[in-house]
Scaffold this active site. Sequence first.
Site, PDB file in Angstrom:
ATOM      1  CG  ASP A 297      24.329  38.853  16.399  1.00 59.91           C
ATOM      2  OD1 ASP A 297      24.014  40.051  16.357  1.00 59.91           O
ATOM      3  OD2 ASP A 297      24.248  38.094  15.423  1.00 59.91           O
TER       4      ASP A 297
ATOM      5  CG  ASN B   3      27.051  35.845  12.852  1.00 64.44           C
ATOM      6  OD1 ASN B   3      26.771  36.971  13.262  1.00 64.44           O
ATOM      7  ND2 ASN B   3      27.344  35.615  11.593  1.00 64.44           N
ATOM      8  CE  LYS B   4      20.074  34.839   8.486  1.00 64.71           C
ATOM      9  NZ  LYS B   4      18.760  35.449   8.434  1.00 64.71           N
TER      10      LYS B   4
END
Length: 275
Positions: free
Chosen positions: A186, A196-197
């Site tokens: 992201d 990121n996640k």
Amino acid sequence: MIPEEVRRILEEMKAERIRGASWMAQKGAEAYLLLSRILSGEELKRALKEMKRAIPEVNRTMASLYNLSRFMPVTDDPELVRSRAEEFLRLIKEAKREIGNIGSELIDSGDVIITHSFSSAVLEVLKTAWEKGKQFKVVITESAPDYEGLALAGELERLSIPFEVITDAQLGLFAKKSTLALVGADNVTRDGFIVNKAGTYLLALACHDTGVPFYVAAESFKLHPELNSEDVEIVERPYSRQGFRVRNFIFDITPWKYVRGIITELGILVPPKEI
């Protein structure tokens, strides 16, 4: 003032739980397109100034929204807004196609690829490699608590790509059985860290410990031109189970030293020196 029709798109973006930064950037560009059809002159200019703040505020962790807001002009000319929004949408599509072509070359027949969360860029790499005739299997974490991994499983099932879904707790166990790790992003910070996640950092550590190459697939508009890793604002969403509050930070930050390369439409970049 931002028209109600455009605000509804922004609210839809804020409510989204599965799709990531690429989808957000696309919806943001569509919001600008709609704005160009509704307003003109000084009303348009005022709304665009407000959009400069509103678009990044949808999710401050996502570099794609920051870069979209920088890409769009503040003008009273709706045609200029429309052309820039259409250009950004075209760049999204072209970038994903190039990432698919470049990333697919990293995959060999017989590979076992482990991934975490749902990334449209990762999906494009897998899809392109499969279309090239490469035979492989994908290991997908379910990616609790929003279960983005199950959305990816649905896409792979539709494409007839073999996969298995694991709980997040088995991430380390299955990493050492894999030959390649591939995740999305992201945000790629100015100093080369990957946002990121949550769980991505754990996967990177497991891969580092077992010698599995860890790659990131991210369009260049996810590279943040100003933000360093220590300044990243990690969003936490309210979450509870069986009456207990559960901490739920959406993202984590993976140091560049665990990343073999970042697959972009410009080629595979080695962080941090090539960011």
